[in-house]
Design a protein around this motif. Structure first.
Motif, PDB file in Angstrom:
ATOM      1  N   GLU A 237      10.664   8.422 -10.383  1.00  0.00           N
ATOM      2  CA  GLU A 237      10.528   8.402 -11.839  1.00  0.00           C
ATOM      3  C   GLU A 237      10.195   9.811 -12.327  1.00  0.00           C
ATOM      4  OE1 GLU A 237      11.101   5.907 -13.862  1.00  0.00           O
ATOM      5  OE2 GLU A 237      11.426   4.394 -12.312  1.00  0.00           O
TER       6      GLU A 237
ATOM      7  N   PRO B  49       4.539   6.448  -3.221  1.00  0.00           N
ATOM      8  CA  PRO B  49       4.152   5.205  -3.889  1.00  0.00           C
ATOM      9  C   PRO B  49       4.892   4.011  -3.278  1.00  0.00           C
ATOM     10  CG  PRO B  49       5.654   6.443  -5.278  1.00  0.00           C
ATOM     11  CD  PRO B  49       5.372   7.290  -4.074  1.00  0.00           C
ATOM     12  N   ASP B  50       4.237   2.864  -3.237  1.00  0.00           N
ATOM     13  CA  ASP B  50       4.842   1.662  -2.659  1.00  0.00           C
ATOM     14  C   ASP B  50       6.133   1.256  -3.358  1.00  0.00           C
ATOM     15  OD1 ASP B  50       2.791   1.469  -0.824  1.00  0.00           O
ATOM     16  OD2 ASP B  50       1.631   0.043  -2.017  1.00  0.00           O
ATOM     17  N   ARG B  51       6.222   1.486  -4.652  1.00  0.00           N
ATOM     18  CA  ARG B  51       7.381   1.017  -5.413  1.00  0.00           C
ATOM     19  C   ARG B  51       8.695   1.683  -4.993  1.00  0.00           C
ATOM     20  NH1 ARG B  51      10.091   3.379  -8.564  1.00  0.00           N
ATOM     21  NH2 ARG B  51       9.741   5.513  -9.088  1.00  0.00           N
TER      22      ARG B  51
ATOM     23  N   LYS C  25      14.626   4.041  -3.141  1.00  0.00           N
ATOM     24  CA  LYS C  25      14.691   4.030  -4.609  1.00  0.00           C
ATOM     25  C   LYS C  25      14.473   5.416  -5.187  1.00  0.00           C
ATOM     26  CE  LYS C  25      13.159  -0.719  -4.905  1.00  0.00           C
ATOM     27  NZ  LYS C  25      12.116  -1.623  -5.376  1.00  0.00           N
TER      28      LYS C  25
END
Length: 111
Positions: free
Chosen positions: A94, A69-71, A91
């Motif tokens: 989740e 995912p881009d996030r 990062k």
């Protein structure tokens, strides 16, 4: 001559490598992990926090985009084992995304 026991990919990542040409690397299990490798066709397959590809893509970038995912940010290279290249995201994943252990379990026979 008896054969040596085969280490699982997860075990190989958790212990230092001793081969002269190999370089040890560690995986942060809280961050996203991508494992990318070339198919026999020359196209790219991979596995990451979103999914494991079943159909090879023409470029490494395209395959990486589909499994991350881009996030999570731009993945960076951390090392190789066999034909697999390992990338980590800056990062943390989740709870609804696949963690590093899940990814390693699905690709251990590919490398």
């Amino acid at each position: 001559m008896p054969s040596l026991p085969r280490l699982s990919l997860a075990a190989a990542l958790l212990m230092p490598l001793i081969a002269p040409a190999a370089r040890a690397f560690t995986v942060d299990h809280h961050r996203g992990l991508l494992v990318m490798y070339k198919a026999r066709s020359g196209n790219w397959l991979g596995c990451g926090p979103v999914q494991c590809l079943q159909v090879a893509e023409e470029t490494l970038d395209r395959a990486g985009d589909l499994v991350t995912p881009d996030r999570l940010g731009e993945p960076y290279y951390i090392g190789s084992i066999g034909r697999c290249d390992f990338y980590q995201t800056p990062k943390a994943v989740e709870s609804y995304e696949h963690n590093a252990r899940w990814v390693l379990k699905r690709i251990e026979t590919k490398c």
